[in-house]
Design an enzyme around this catalytic site. Structure first.
Site, PDB file in Angstrom:
ATOM      1  CG  HIS A   1      -0.213  -0.031   2.534  1.00 32.63           C
ATOM      2  ND1 HIS A   1       0.304  -1.207   3.045  1.00 32.63           N
ATOM      3  CD2 HIS A   1       0.086   0.921   3.432  1.00 32.63           C
ATOM      4  CE1 HIS A   1       0.887  -0.952   4.210  1.00 32.63           C
ATOM      5  NE2 HIS A   1       0.769   0.333   4.467  1.00 32.63           N
TER       6      HIS A   1
ATOM      7  CB  CYS B   1       2.349   1.916  10.052  1.00 36.33           C
ATOM      8  SG  CYS B   1       0.862   2.250   9.069  1.00 36.33           S
TER       9      CYS B   1
END
Length: 720
Positions: free
Chosen positions: A65, A226
């Site tokens: 991603h 993250c």
């Protein structure tokens, strides 16, 4: 999520054998639907995100991603591989691959939907249903949540493990873990008053798991984050919450994702017994959690082994440990969540940590010194102390006040640099030896280079001490007494007697070289510094050039003042050039870029190079070379014109303090014209360059400059 994934974005027979091929195969479906405007550019952003940390998860899941300027709308593609594809997960290849593509400026609603998907990936029923789906339409419907009614008989969370264990209950009536089964069996036992037994339950199970908790449930607060803030952040949150339920522990998580974050109630934090940080970017407002037993790990540890983290932090609470120094990831800046990160990357982050904390001292002190010179003349440095001699009506006294306050602020430059390099390496225990080492560097005239060395030595020393096994009685005083004492003594010995003098000699040689710069050598240096300032627009290379210039101001001479002038002039060029280009040929830019161009006038004039980042992120192959060309011209001309600058910041607002100010402005104007002309030429020459195909990149600076432009990780092109 209805428009985010359709049957056309599902491949139930993904034939790719590598993660790169899998990403390309799924991305091609996005291109076909017009969701991705540049396949290669998007795949480069996916690869850049993958390089930060593998995206494979336990349980056969791969979630490549990124956020990218080449994505026109938030999109999710799903592939199922029969053979499995290696995405770096500890337990082997992934057979369920989700490619998440978010635009650079994705709105909060879409990010929230993506985060919900990330949480559902932790549900075994959901992944099982995907593995058995027979057609693309059913799989897409399942991912969108339209078929959630089938696996949803488990909204209670607790019956979920009980349901899977139910068939075995008759076979194992003697299992000691009966308290869990009894809660599920109470209705079948024909005892309507199920509440009284539940209330008495805490007294009986004085078994292995909760001997210390007689009165109340053990409480944990956690933070997950993250680099992208889309997938791992929420998967770690879900995994910790589920593990907490299974362990009989109350876990409340604050996911710090791309869609922002809701701060935990201070009362919840105050009532917590322990803290878990599962993060790969610095925890925001970390001081809220101070003084509690802490486990500090990378985000993938939160996903892959949440039960271990809960057990570890409970053990720390039982032993009374209130420091997270035992963690290998305790640094607030070193976001190397996994051990695979290279030492060079860590070193860059540590150094940039020091530089980012140093810059405000440099800007405040340098500007005050420059104002003192402007008001009182260059002899103001010989004025007596204003504490002993100050005349309220005399402008010279005010000039002396500004100069002396600025000098004191500027004197913190090297200690702050060293202290926060050590802080980036070893967290708070690194501050004391770092500041001590930086002060020693000043004392022995080791200057800026000495500060760099002192910070690295201090951080390394503290990290080494933290790895030692310490007797339990000493653990409480380690962070406050033992570590500062021992590390300061070691750093002092090394700086005074071992490395300090050679570094001081090197610093003197550098200073002499700068003072002797003239002619072609000076111009070449100006060109090099100009290229560095414009290559990554506020990133590491930019900060190296800036730090080199600022370091020379600690012991100013004619050469170091020329270097400072060249660096600031070159740093002003990229945003000014983009502002000029959007004004002259606005049709080559998107509407958002034209709006950013208006702001870039002010940012460039203020020496904020990061003002050009939105343009570079949207079109790096044309913008960055153009910016570098203009920066090189400006840096070289500034050196040729022998312009000097005593202030380390300020842009056009400190022009009166510059030597040869008129020629300085000509150098900036020339570089701006070159960059603007080149970017217009390159954009005008592209064959497929319709502005409506360029993704809106207006908010891409968010997450690039991090802490106000001094972030360690600012790179272009951006892959978050």
């Amino acid at each position: 999520m209805s428009d985010m994934i359709t049957a056309d974005l599902v491949d139930l027979d993904l034939a790719a054998e590598t993660k790169e091929a899998a990403a390309r195969s799924l991305a091609e479906r996005m291109v076909t639907l017009g969701r991705v405007t540049d396949l290669d550019g998007f795949l480069a952003d996916v690869a850049a995100r993958e390089a930060q940390m593998p995206t494979g998860l336990d349980g056969g899941i791969g979630i490549p991603h990124c956020r990218s300027a080449h994505v026109s709308e938030p999109t999710l593609a799903f592939g199922r591989s029969a053979r499995g594809i290696d995405f770096g997960a500890p337990d082997g290849p992934a057979d369920l691959i989700f490619l998440i593509a978010a635009p650079a400026g994705a709105d909060d609603a879409h990010l929230t939907i993506l985060s919900a998907l990330a949480r559902r990936l932790m549900n075994e029923d959901f992944t099982t249903a995907l593995r058995t789906a027979t057609d693309a339409t059913a799989a897409a419907s399942l991912i969108r949540g339209e078929e959630a009614a089938r696996p949803e008989p488990e909204p209670d969370s607790q019956p979920e493990p009980a349901a899977s264990a139910e068939p075995q209950v008759p076979a194992e009536p003697k299992a000691p873990a009966e308290p869990v089964a009894s809660a599920a069996e109470a209705p079948a036992a024909e005892e309507p008053p199920a509440a009284p037994p539940a209330a008495e339950e805490p007294e009986e199970p004085e078994e292995p798991t909760k001997p210390a908790d007689a009165g109340r449930v053990f409480r944990i607060v956690a933070v997950t984050s993250c680099p992208t803030g889309i997938a791992h952040t929420y998967m770690a949150a879900e995994a910790l919450e589920q593990a907490g339920q299974q362990a009989g522990v109350e876990v409340v998580v604050e996911p710090q994702g791309s869609a922002g974050f809701n701060r935990l109630d201070p009362a919840v934090i105050a009532a917590a017994d322990a803290v878990i940080f599962a993060h790969d970017v610095p925890v925001r407002e970390k001081e809220r959690f101070a003084g509690k037993p802490t486990v500090d790990v990378g985000v993938k540890a939160g996903i892959n082994r949440p039960a271990e983290l809960i057990a570890e932090v409970r053990g720390k609470a039982e032993r009374g440990e209130i420091s997270g120094t035992a963690s290998a990831h305790a640094s607030p800046v070193d976001n190397a969540g996994e051990p695979g990160e290279g030492y060079g990357t860590k070193l860059r982050k540590w150094l940039m940590s020091g530089v980012s904390y140093m810059v405000p001292f440099v800007a405040a002190g340098g500007l005050l010194i420059a104002l003192g010179f402007a008001i009182g003349g260059y002899t103001i440095n010989k004025a007596p102390s204003v504490a002993e001699h100050f005349i309220w009506t005399d402008h010279t006294s005010w000039a002396a006040l500004l100069f002396q306050v600025g000098g004191l602020a500027f004197s913190f430059l090297v200690p702050v640099l060293a202290g926060y390099i050590a802080y980036g390496m070893a967290d708070r225990p690194g501050l004391v030896p770092g500041f001590v080492g930086g002060s020693i560097a000043l004392t022995i005239n080791a200057g800026f280079l000495g500060g760099l060395a002192a910070g690295l030595i201090a951080g390394g020393t503290v990290m080494a001490i933290q790895r030692l096994r310490v007797p339990a009685p000493l653990r409480g005083i380690m962070p406050v007494v033992v570590i500062p004492l021992v590390s300061s003594a070691i750093v002092g010995f090394l700086m005074f007697l071992v490395v300090g003098k050679p570094i001081a000699s090197l610093q003197k040689a550098l200073t002499d070289w700068l003072s002797g710069l003239s002619g072609a050598n000076a111009i070449i240096l100006g060109v090099i510094l100009g290229l560095m300032m414009c290559f990554d627009l506020g990133g590491p290379l930019n900060k190296v050039a800036y730090a080199f210039a600022v370091g020379g101001l600690a012991n100013p001479n004619e050469g170091s003042l020329k270097v400072m002038a060249a660096v600031m002039a070159a740093g002003m060029v990229p945003p000014l050039a983009m502002a000029l280009a959007t004004t002259v040929r606005g049709r080559l830019f998107t509407r958002t870029e034209r709006e950013n161009g208006k702001a870039a006038w002010v940012l460039g004039a203020s020496f904020i190079t990061e003002g050009a980042i939105p343009f570079a992120a949207a079109d790096p192959l044309r913008v960055i070379p153009s910016a570098m060309a203009g920066g090189a011209v400006t840096g070289g001309l500034s050196m040729l014109f022998e312009c000097t600058l005593r202030a380390p910041h300020g842009g056009i607002f400190v022009i009166p303090l510059i030597g040869n100010p008129f020629l300085y402005l000509i150098a900036i104007a020339a570089g701006t014209a070159v960059s603007a002309g080149l970017v217009i030429l390159l954009k005008g020459a592209r064959k497929t360059g319709r502005p409506d195909q360029v993704a809106e990149a207006g908010s891409v600076a968010d997450g690039v400059t991090g802490d106000g432009g001094a972030a360690a990780d600012a790179k272009v092109p951006v892959a978050v």
